[in-house]
Design a protein around this motif. Structure first.
Motif, short mmCIF file in Angstrom:
data_model
loop_
_atom_site.label_atom_id
_atom_site.label_comp_id
_atom_site.label_asym_id
_atom_site.label_seq_id
_atom_site.Cartn_x
_atom_site.Cartn_y
_atom_site.Cartn_z
N PRO A 23 0.83 -1.20 0.00
CA PRO A 23 0.00 0.00 0.00
C PRO A 23 0.87 1.26 0.00
N GLY A 24 0.35 2.34 -0.56
CA GLY A 24 1.07 3.60 -0.66
C GLY A 24 1.19 4.02 -2.10
N VAL A 126 -2.09 5.77 -5.97
CA VAL A 126 -2.13 5.70 -4.52
C VAL A 126 -2.94 4.45 -4.17
N PHE A 127 -2.27 3.47 -3.58
CA PHE A 127 -2.86 2.16 -3.33
C PHE A 127 -3.21 1.98 -1.86
N GLY A 128 -4.36 1.36 -1.63
CA GLY A 128 -4.82 1.09 -0.28
C GLY A 128 -5.53 -0.24 -0.20
N ILE A 129 -5.73 -0.70 1.01
CA ILE A 129 -6.39 -1.97 1.26
C ILE A 129 -7.90 -1.78 1.21
N VAL A 151 3.07 11.70 -10.94
CA VAL A 151 4.27 10.91 -10.62
C VAL A 151 5.11 11.66 -9.59
N GLU A 152 5.24 12.96 -9.75
CA GLU A 152 6.05 13.75 -8.82
C GLU A 152 5.48 13.69 -7.40
N ALA A 153 4.17 13.72 -7.27
CA ALA A 153 3.55 13.64 -5.93
C ALA A 153 3.87 12.31 -5.28
N ILE A 158 3.83 9.57 -0.57
CA ILE A 158 2.40 9.58 -0.28
C ILE A 158 2.10 8.43 0.66
N GLU A 159 1.38 8.73 1.71
CA GLU A 159 0.98 7.70 2.68
C GLU A 159 -0.14 6.85 2.08
#
Length: 195
Positions: A23-24, A126-129, A151-153, A158-159
């Motif tokens: 994740p992230g 931005v990946f999450g569960i 991409v820069e962000a 990124i959390e």
């Protein structure tokens, strides 16, 4: 004496180990894009993607696809490697945000309302569960692309977003934070070919 199955020599050994996407934030590359409609007739853009070179998990969805293809020649692109963005009036600001992030991630690229121009473009995922109820009725987890950023962000850090949990372990997902995003209905999952 046991008879060896016909496909034993070509079968991939399942040892219980598997790779899980972290994740992230991940830099992603678009493999294909097409307009589709949901079961209610609402249009959305389906983007099949993979984790791009330079990321420690580069090629994550390609590896999943190739492993499935060894077992089943009709295997399709993994459903978790597809991002769905609504195209309706209520989703306009989310669509514009996604397209802006893709343009910022690909200097010189200008969106001209043609999804055929998207393959090969980069974006920050931005990946999450997310929880879902499996066919066996058990609650399971998947790591999915929940948001598209530049991409820069993603490179800046990124959390991972808060996990999406099912309400009372039912089939009703927790309220989605992006109404422009269409999560797949786990009972009607359509997998995608990337090319």
């Amino acid at each position: 004496m046991i008879q060896k199955p016909a496909n034993y020599d070509n079968a991939q050994a399942f040892t219980g180990e598997y790779e899980r996407l972290t994740p992230g934030g991940h830099v992603c590359i678009i493999k294909s894009a097409r307009q589709e409609t949901d079961r209610n007739g609402n249009p959305y853009l389906a983007i099949a993607f993979d984790i791009a070179q330079g990321d420690p998990q580069a090629g994550f969805f390609t590896r999943q696809y190739n492993a499935k293809k060894k077992q089943d020649t009709s295997a399709k692109w993994p459903v978790n490697g597809v991002y769905r963005q609504g195209l309706g009036e209520k989703s306009a600001s989310y669509l514009k945000g996604m397209i802006t992030c893709i343009m910022e991630s690909n200097p010189g690229y200008i969106w001209k309302w043609d999804e055929a121009t998207l393959p090969g473009k980069l974006f920050g995922g931005v990946f999450g569960i997310e929880e879902y109820k499996g066919n066996d009725g058990k609650i399971r987890e998947a790591v999915k692309c929940r948001f598209i950023r530049s991409v820069e962000a993603v490179k800046a850090g990124i959390e991972a977003p808060e996990a999406k949990r099912l309400i009372n372990n039912s089939n009703t997902p927790a309220e989605w934070s992006n109404p422009g995003y269409f999560p797949p209905d786990r009972s009607e999952i359509d997998e995608y070919m990337p090319f």
